[in-house]
Design an enzyme around this catalytic site. Sequence first.
Site, mmCIF file in Angstrom:
data_model
loop_
_atom_site.group_PDB
_atom_site.id
_atom_site.type_symbol
_atom_site.label_atom_id
_atom_site.label_comp_id
_atom_site.label_asym_id
_atom_site.label_seq_id
_atom_site.Cartn_x
_atom_site.Cartn_y
_atom_site.Cartn_z
ATOM 1 N N GLU A 193 0.844 -1.201 0.000
ATOM 2 C CA GLU A 193 0.000 0.000 0.000
ATOM 3 C C GLU A 193 0.879 1.250 0.000
ATOM 4 O O GLU A 193 2.006 1.231 0.509
ATOM 5 C CB GLU A 193 -0.879 -0.019 1.268
ATOM 6 C CG GLU A 193 -1.775 1.198 1.402
ATOM 7 C CD GLU A 193 -2.835 1.054 2.495
ATOM 8 O OE1 GLU A 193 -2.787 0.061 3.260
ATOM 9 O OE2 GLU A 193 -3.705 1.939 2.583
ATOM 10 N N ASN A 211 -12.253 -1.441 -0.527
ATOM 11 C CA ASN A 211 -11.506 -1.970 0.611
ATOM 12 C C ASN A 211 -12.163 -1.497 1.898
ATOM 13 O O ASN A 211 -12.474 -0.300 2.032
ATOM 14 C CB ASN A 211 -10.065 -1.444 0.584
ATOM 15 C CG ASN A 211 -9.343 -1.725 1.899
ATOM 16 O OD1 ASN A 211 -9.008 -2.868 2.188
ATOM 17 N ND2 ASN A 211 -9.130 -0.699 2.717
ATOM 18 N N GLU A 212 -12.374 -2.397 2.823
ATOM 19 C CA GLU A 212 -12.949 -2.060 4.141
ATOM 20 C C GLU A 212 -14.036 -0.989 3.974
ATOM 21 O O GLU A 212 -13.986 0.078 4.586
ATOM 22 C CB GLU A 212 -11.860 -1.625 5.131
ATOM 23 C CG GLU A 212 -10.911 -2.771 5.441
ATOM 24 C CD GLU A 212 -9.982 -2.548 6.629
ATOM 25 O OE1 GLU A 212 -9.957 -1.454 7.203
ATOM 26 O OE2 GLU A 212 -9.272 -3.525 6.994
ATOM 27 N N TYR A 243 -6.304 -8.694 11.990
ATOM 28 C CA TYR A 243 -5.066 -8.249 12.636
ATOM 29 C C TYR A 243 -5.137 -8.612 14.116
ATOM 30 O O TYR A 243 -6.231 -8.670 14.682
ATOM 31 C CB TYR A 243 -4.918 -6.723 12.506
ATOM 32 C CG TYR A 243 -4.640 -6.249 11.090
ATOM 33 C CD1 TYR A 243 -3.376 -6.384 10.534
ATOM 34 C CD2 TYR A 243 -5.639 -5.641 10.330
ATOM 35 C CE1 TYR A 243 -3.107 -5.927 9.244
ATOM 36 C CE2 TYR A 243 -5.376 -5.183 9.039
ATOM 37 C CZ TYR A 243 -4.109 -5.337 8.501
ATOM 38 O OH TYR A 243 -3.834 -4.894 7.230
ATOM 39 N N GLU A 299 -5.897 -9.144 3.924
ATOM 40 C CA GLU A 299 -5.043 -8.427 4.882
ATOM 41 C C GLU A 299 -5.023 -9.255 6.151
ATOM 42 O O GLU A 299 -6.075 -9.568 6.702
ATOM 43 C CB GLU A 299 -5.589 -7.028 5.206
ATOM 44 C CG GLU A 299 -5.443 -6.042 4.075
ATOM 45 C CD GLU A 299 -5.829 -4.612 4.476
ATOM 46 O OE1 GLU A 299 -5.628 -4.227 5.648
ATOM 47 O OE2 GLU A 299 -6.346 -3.914 3.608
ATOM 48 N N GLN A 314 2.358 -5.953 5.587
ATOM 49 C CA GLN A 314 2.511 -5.601 4.199
ATOM 50 C C GLN A 314 3.955 -5.870 3.793
ATOM 51 O O GLN A 314 4.848 -5.748 4.639
ATOM 52 C CB GLN A 314 2.183 -4.141 3.987
ATOM 53 C CG GLN A 314 0.736 -3.758 4.330
ATOM 54 C CD GLN A 314 0.392 -2.365 3.800
ATOM 55 O OE1 GLN A 314 1.143 -1.725 3.119
ATOM 56 N NE2 GLN A 314 -0.798 -1.900 4.170
HETATM 57 O O1 AHR Z 1 -2.766 -2.459 6.388
HETATM 58 C C1 AHR Z 1 -3.017 -1.221 6.972
HETATM 59 C C2 AHR Z 1 -4.491 -0.827 6.907
HETATM 60 O O2 AHR Z 1 -5.238 -1.736 7.668
HETATM 61 C C3 AHR Z 1 -5.150 -0.886 5.555
HETATM 62 O O3 AHR Z 1 -4.947 0.277 4.828
HETATM 63 C C4 AHR Z 1 -6.589 -1.046 5.892
HETATM 64 O O4 AHR Z 1 -7.315 -1.712 4.891
HETATM 65 C C5 AHR Z 1 -6.580 -1.804 7.204
HETATM 66 O O5 AHR Z 1 -7.409 -1.234 8.143
#
Ligand code: AHR
Length: 485
Positions: A27, A173-174, A238, A289, A334
């Site tokens: 990103e 995205n999201e 995450y 992600e 990432q």
């Molecule tokens: O990976 C960092 C961020 O985490 C991304 O931009 C987003 O999609 C997620 O919240």
Amino acid sequence: MSAATVHVYPNHPLGVISRHVYGHFAEHLGRCIDEGLWVGEDSAIPNDGGLRLDTLQALRAIQAPLVRWPGGCFADAYDWRDGIGPRAERPRRINVWWNKEEDNQFGTDEFLRWCGLVGAEPYICANVGSGTPREMMQWLEYVNYAGTTTLAQQRAANGHPEPHGVKYWGIGNENWGCGGAYDPADYAKEYRRYATYLRRLDPAIEFIACGFHHDWNLKFLESVGQLGLVNHLSLHHYYSSGPAVGFSEAQYYELFPKALLLEGMIERDSELLSFFERGLGRIKLAIDEWGVWHPEADRELSQPNTLRDAVCAAMVMDVFNRHCRVISMTNIAQTVNVLQCLIQTAGERMWLTPTYHVYDLYRPHMDATAVVTEVDSFGITTARDGRPFALESVSASASTKGDDLLVTVSNLHYREGQEITVVLEGVDKLRGAQMRLLSGDQADAVNSPDAPDAVSPRPAKLNRRGNRLTCVLPPHSVAALECQR
Ligand code: AHR
């Protein structure tokens, strides 16, 4: 030292592990693209037309199969037209999500050239939050259209007469958050508009729809699931537990159940998918992600990357292998310098994180057939969200490709080494077997510019007798056992 057994059933296939399960994500954030992938033609750092060579070669070496770009949150604020044409004329914009200015030097043509050099398939995530279906159609036309339209000619003028044939396109995205704060019904409505026109323009492409929690997915699929417009539903996950380095033993353990929440999400959402498409198995999960997001992550989302992170990634990748029937791709967050990256840089210096080495150890799983494994290890009582959680002290998965068999095994224990016996059920004997081991004295060991190989895989002792392999795995370690039948 305690003991554990891993039973591997090479004659009981679970499905093919797509190579895209070992995919990546880059990103416009912090130093992922600027400095990580792109240094510009005038840089003293070795580059090919501005593309940084050392990180590119490192990704090539692990056969990075797929890369998602340009975001993340950045994607839903991105105008692709800013990133094409003569670089000196490209506009400077505000990157609203990551407090940065974007000079647009690395745009569509640079990304696709970089993917070609790495040998990776591109996955482009388009703007739904602040964009329009028309903009995305024109992006697709610029990238994939074979005719003589103005956009196809523009692509040719920018150096690529042939269409790129990019197959994977994310529709937002999201979108429940940074991608426009939609509710699932409104996102579904937008999605239908985008997918309808894009499919008409290029029937060969596949769409990744933005998924979220179970309720969002249910509502989204109620509206779109039976229209044949979704190929992949995305999930993000995450996790963290305590600091990245200097965590306590309890914090060490609590990371694993948090990561394992993903397995429950995969199981629940694959049931949902099979319900909406009547068990046809056409819509897959794209975990586009995932990874550890430590509290230390700074404004650039740069954080220390330790052996614990790598062991946890190995355990998650075992989950992906075991669920390969429903998972089409995953993209760890990432690639360079950001979150659970594989590579770190400081100016001209570059080093590989322990997580990079897990991708290297797991590489033969790509395109192989996952087979059933059973682990018989002692349990560890830890906690998840304040509740007791029973964690196996060993994680494993296995796959076959022709006569080759790969067994990946991790010892999750914080203090104890374990003697592991791998029993290859239904196999008479092996022609050969070798082991590589990723380990370190401390669970929070890291690599650094001055000690780039402190945590790196080494050949280790593996005993072979008939269909049994035995080895000793030190605490917090990951092993790859490559066997030839
Ligand atoms: O990976 C960092 C961020 O985490 C991304 O931009 C987003 O999609 C997620 O919240």
